[in-house]
Design a protein around this motif. Structure first.
Motif, PDB file in Angstrom:
ATOM      1  N   ARG A 178       0.845  -1.199   0.000  1.00 60.63           N
ATOM      2  CA  ARG A 178       0.000   0.000   0.000  1.00 60.63           C
ATOM      3  C   ARG A 178       0.876   1.243   0.000  1.00 60.63           C
TER       4      ARG A 178
ATOM      5  N   SER B 107       0.530   5.516   0.116  1.00 60.02           N
ATOM      6  CA  SER B 107      -0.405   6.602   0.418  1.00 60.02           C
ATOM      7  C   SER B 107       0.331   7.933   0.395  1.00 60.02           C
TER       8      SER B 107
ATOM      9  N   SER C  99      -5.324  13.377  -1.924  1.00 68.41           N
ATOM     10  CA  SER C  99      -4.713  12.095  -1.607  1.00 68.41           C
ATOM     11  C   SER C  99      -4.669  11.208  -2.844  1.00 68.41           C
TER      12      SER C  99
ATOM     13  N   GLN D 156      -3.774   7.167  -3.339  1.00 72.22           N
ATOM     14  CA  GLN D 156      -3.470   5.918  -2.645  1.00 72.22           C
ATOM     15  C   GLN D 156      -3.566   4.756  -3.631  1.00 72.22           C
TER      16      GLN D 156
END
Length: 707
Positions: A302, A304, A324, A326
């Motif tokens: 992941r 971010s 953001s 992600q």
């Protein structure tokens, strides 16, 4: 572990003499307690007493006392929340008011978090580390206006640390924990290390970097691991092992009323799924065998990136903007394993899940100058692209999909009188997949004589169908399960009524009481229904059911000198109208819940003793069954259980070194028995649900330095 201790002691010896002030810690004398500040759902950060919503805060001290490493550890003792661990896939999710994680939104600094199965919901709590967390805020009830779809039962907003009072701060910890009664340094137990470095570059700029490593060796129970190939059913683990690495970085700039920060996070998890079944491959001619199993390694990554800016544009308006990007991928390494010879062959690697999300949220307020009313408008945009892990389970090529949502919302806080405040709000939700949805809320706050506070909250929020409900296609000789792209969002409605009061009898004696009643319902709840087609039975997702929940919660917290004591009680009733079920299956079934906590601090030594207890009552629900007599509905019961944690936390060397020892799950709960008895000709059945891996012990050493 030994190396970790050596590093901590060495750092203390080298740097301890240079330090002229210790890092602020959660341990403090009662008279030094700071007022709790709430972020979630507020126009501006507010003290918890002035907040328009009723918010529960888990502060840093509670997190430290629990020895909590992940969000699952921190929430396990919270009223009205149940942690749902899945030993089969290694995930832990949350349930609130009888509804699963699809109806609950998890955010970090007001930004939803990407996960395997959603954006902001269905999050694996064991993948959220708490090393850089300031506090956790929990708001119960529909928050659709403030936080959009899928916030039917509430939100969890994780607030991270963004500054420090010292020019330099160092925080290192090592935590060793048994998994039940299993532990050694190499192959058993849970081993965690973390390091945080922070630097005030100047009066306006702060930077920090954080790294956490967790190696969970899994829970064997009565199994023998991946190298076993005996006659008994003992291969593999009861709980899957996983190894996690989490890197975070922050750059925060602030000047007067203006602030901008950038956060980066990289998370990597390798989970080993060793099959419990294997083929002996016996060769009777030569009298030998070659046992082979089909194993998998699941690698989740992941990334971010979050950019936030907030402040005031002269005297025109205040703003708070978040952007953001992600991304999360899951790679599967599936292979056949020749157990005797430790050999992997027929290896197949593929990407079983990939999702990326662009998200932006903005709020604008204070553009109308008034002492009576405040106004706020905002937008929220998200665009998700990718495919779901469901594709691997079905053995099909991934189906890539795109989901875009574009929301606009507005609310106001109107001070009708100095003691009476009203907050109405509305959100319009549009998307490229579903018809436009609406969310409303109305919050009333009235301060009665003698400062009794009463709050009433009415809210709505939709729950959007997930990937599996929309796009599943599982058809073979034995199955016919199909998604439905024409599903419409479910609609949740909540009503909460809250009464709270703080009594300050003296500087040393304080008492807080909180009484809440609620009603919650979900309309057009998605369920699998059975159809008769020319080819036989067919199952499809449809909007058919209705869910209701009612309850009352009573919380009390006492604080006297160095002693804090709390006790709470909830009685919750759930009812579900199931498609095709007879009358009587939609009756309310009630479950009690009790929590208690005790924290005592020795004034001279600073030692903190903590107990956290939770009783989860027997749960009942109707489920569908069938036998030779036909189909029927039967009331199943899941047994009650109690969970108790205990810890002792001791500071040393001017509050620079901390040692914590503790016991989780003192009552040694491992699984819950589920039974059903219809009282008819249908036979009763029983099974069990894993809930924990038994009583475990942990030791944590933490070194904090500020200079």
């Amino acid at each position: 572990m030994k190396n970790s201790i050596k590093i901590a002691v060495g750092a203390f010896v080298l740097l301890g003499g240079k330090a002229f002030a210790q890092v602020n810690d959660t341990i403090s004398a009662p008279k030094q307690k700071l007022e709790e500040i709430v972020i979630s759902g507020q126009y501006n950060p507010q003290s918890i007493d002035k907040a328009i919503n009723n918010v529960t805060i888990l502060n840093r001290q509670r997190i430290e006392n629990l020895g909590a490493i992940t969000l699952a550890d921190a929430l396990n003792q919270v009223m009205n929340i149940s942690i749902l661990p899945n030993a089969g896939n290694g995930r832990s999710t949350v349930k609130m008011f009888g509804l699963d994680a699809q109806y609950f939104t998890i955010l970090v600094d007001n930004v939803p978090m990407i996960s395997d199965e959603g954006f902001g919901n269905n999050t694996d709590l064991t993948q959220i580390n708490l090393d850089d967390i300031e506090q956790i805020e929990i708001v119960e009830g529909s928050m659709g206006v403030d936080y959009g779809a899928n916030a039917i039962t509430g939100i969890i907003n994780i607030i991270t640390k963004k500054n420090n009072i010292h020019d330099w701060n160092v925080n290192f910890f090592a935590q060793e924990e048994t998994v039940g009664n299993e532990y050694d340094l190499k192959n058993k137990g849970k081993h965690t290390q973390g390091l945080t470095l922070g630097r005030n570059i100047n009066d306006k700029l702060y930077a920090s970097i954080n790294y956490t490593h967790t190696d969970f060796k899994g829970w064997y129970n009565d199994r023998e691991g991946f190298t076993y190939y005996g006659d008994e059913d003992k291969r593999g683990h009861d709980w899957l092992p996983k190894n996690q690495n989490n890197l975070k970085a922050l750059l925060n700039y602030h000047h007067k009323s203006y602030r901008v920060y950038y956060k980066f996070e990289f998370f990597d998890e390798r989970m080993k799924n060793y099959s419990k079944e294997f083929n002996f491959n016996e060769n009777p001619i030569f009298g030998i065998d070659d046992p082979v199993a089909v194993d998998r390694i699941l690698n989740t990554k992941r990334w971010s990136n979050v950019l936030n800016t907030s402040g005031k544009l002269k005297d025109l308006f205040a703003f708070d903007l978040s952007f953001s990007y992600q991304k999360q991928d899951k790679d599967t390494d599936r292979y056949r394993y020749r157990i005797k010879y430790d050999e992997k062959f027929d290896r197949e690697k593929f990407k079983s899940e990939s999702r990326e999300v662009f998200f932006s949220r903005g709020t604008f307020s204070d553009f109308i100058k008034s002492s009576v009313a405040k106004f706020q408008v905002g937008y929220e945009i998200s665009n998700t692209n990718g495919f779901s892990s469901m594709s691997e389970m079905l053995g099909e090529q991934p189906t890539k999909k795109s989901l875009g949502s574009y929301d606009f919302y507005a609310s106001s806080e109107i001070k009708v009188t100095p003691r009476f405040m009203v907050r109405p709000g509305y959100r319009l939700m549009t998307s490229n997949t579903f018809k436009s949805q609406n969310a409303f809320n109305l919050v009333l706050k009235y301060v009665l004589p003698q400062d009794y506070e009463i709050r009433a909250t009415v809210g709505t929020s939709p729950r959007l169908p997930n990937y599996e409900e929309l796009y599943t296609y599982f058809v073979d000789v034995n199955h016919d399960l199909r998604g439905n792209e024409n599903l419409k969002p479910e609609m949740g409605r909540t009503l909460f009524l809250n009464l709270k009061k703080k009594f300050a009898f003296s500087d040393d004696f304080e008492y807080n009481t909180n009484l809440t009643g609620r009603y919650l319902e979900v309309l057009d709840k998605i369920s699998v229904i059975e159809l008769v087609s020319p080819s036989g039975l067919q199952y499809v997702y449809e909007n058919t059911d209705k869910y209701r929940n009612i309850g009352v919660t009573f919380l009390n917290q006492f604080s006297y000198k160095s002693l804090d004591f709390g006790v709470g009680f909830t009685m919750s009733g759930s009812a579900q109208e199931i498609y095709g079920a007879p009358k009587g299956t939609d009756q309310f079934l009630y479950t009690p819940e009790v929590t208690a906590n005790v924290n005592y601090r020795l004034p001279d030594l600073g030692t903190i003793f903590s107990f956290y207890y939770k009783y989860n009552g027997e749960e009942s629900r109707f489920r569908k069954g069938s036998d030779e007599f036909g189909e029927y509905y039967i009331k199943g019961k899941q047994e009650s259980y109690s969970w108790l944690d205990f810890s002792v936390r001791q500071p040393f060397f001017r509050n620079m070194l901390y040692a914590t020892i503790g016991v989780r799950n003192i009552f040694d709960v491992k699984e819950l028995k589920t039974s059903a008895n219809s009282g008819t000709v249908h036979s009763a059945g029983s099974n069990s649900t894993p809930i924990g891996y038994g009583r475990s012990f942990f030791v944590k050493l933490q070194y904090k330095l500020g200079f």
